[in-house]
Design an enzyme around this catalytic site. Sequence first.
Site, short mmCIF file in Angstrom:
data_model
loop_
_atom_site.label_atom_id
_atom_site.label_comp_id
_atom_site.label_asym_id
_atom_site.label_seq_id
_atom_site.Cartn_x
_atom_site.Cartn_y
_atom_site.Cartn_z
N LYS A 156 31.50 34.63 28.57
CA LYS A 156 31.94 35.04 27.45
C LYS A 156 32.32 36.29 27.38
O LYS A 156 33.17 36.56 26.62
CB LYS A 156 30.69 34.61 26.50
CG LYS A 156 30.38 33.28 26.33
CD LYS A 156 31.43 32.43 25.75
CE LYS A 156 31.04 31.06 25.58
NZ LYS A 156 31.99 30.16 25.02
N TYR A 178 26.33 32.51 31.54
CA TYR A 178 27.19 32.29 30.46
C TYR A 178 27.58 33.34 29.90
O TYR A 178 28.57 33.57 29.33
CB TYR A 178 26.20 31.66 29.51
CG TYR A 178 26.65 31.25 28.08
CD1 TYR A 178 27.36 30.21 28.00
CD2 TYR A 178 26.01 32.23 27.04
CE1 TYR A 178 27.62 29.91 26.59
CE2 TYR A 178 26.52 31.92 25.81
CZ TYR A 178 27.45 30.93 25.58
OH TYR A 178 27.55 30.61 24.14
N THR A 207 23.38 23.80 19.09
CA THR A 207 24.19 22.86 19.85
C THR A 207 23.57 22.41 21.17
O THR A 207 22.44 22.85 21.32
CB THR A 207 25.43 23.87 20.39
OG1 THR A 207 25.03 24.94 21.22
CG2 THR A 207 26.41 24.41 19.16
#
Length: 127
Positions: free
Chosen positions: A31, A27, A62
Amino acid sequence: MLKQESGAIVNLASIAGLNGIPYASTYAATKHAVVGLTKSAALDYATKNIRVNAVAPGAVRTDIILQQMDFGTYDEKMVIEMFPMKRIGNPQEIAIVLFGSVQVKPLMAMFWLSTGALLLARELQGQ
């Protein structure tokens, strides 16, 4: 945007793309790519009247963070304690930042940080 000779692009980065975060190397890598893309595209299109910015939130409630909490990677208390504001953001707050950044005309390659003051706290602590 090139045809109309104006526009605004707002990418969704993350604090993970600026600092990295534990247990999320893939991740964080994606990013970091968003951060690099934003900076490069801002340079590429600056003379074309196309603004490129990004929002780099910290913890936001989220599916991705809720799943990590369900798996036991993080617990809510631990996440909250990471941020001086002692809270997790919500998607609606990030949407407001995204919309607002499109409205601000003179900004290019800006990263709107919604990190609950995490980066400021680290800077003040010399980390």
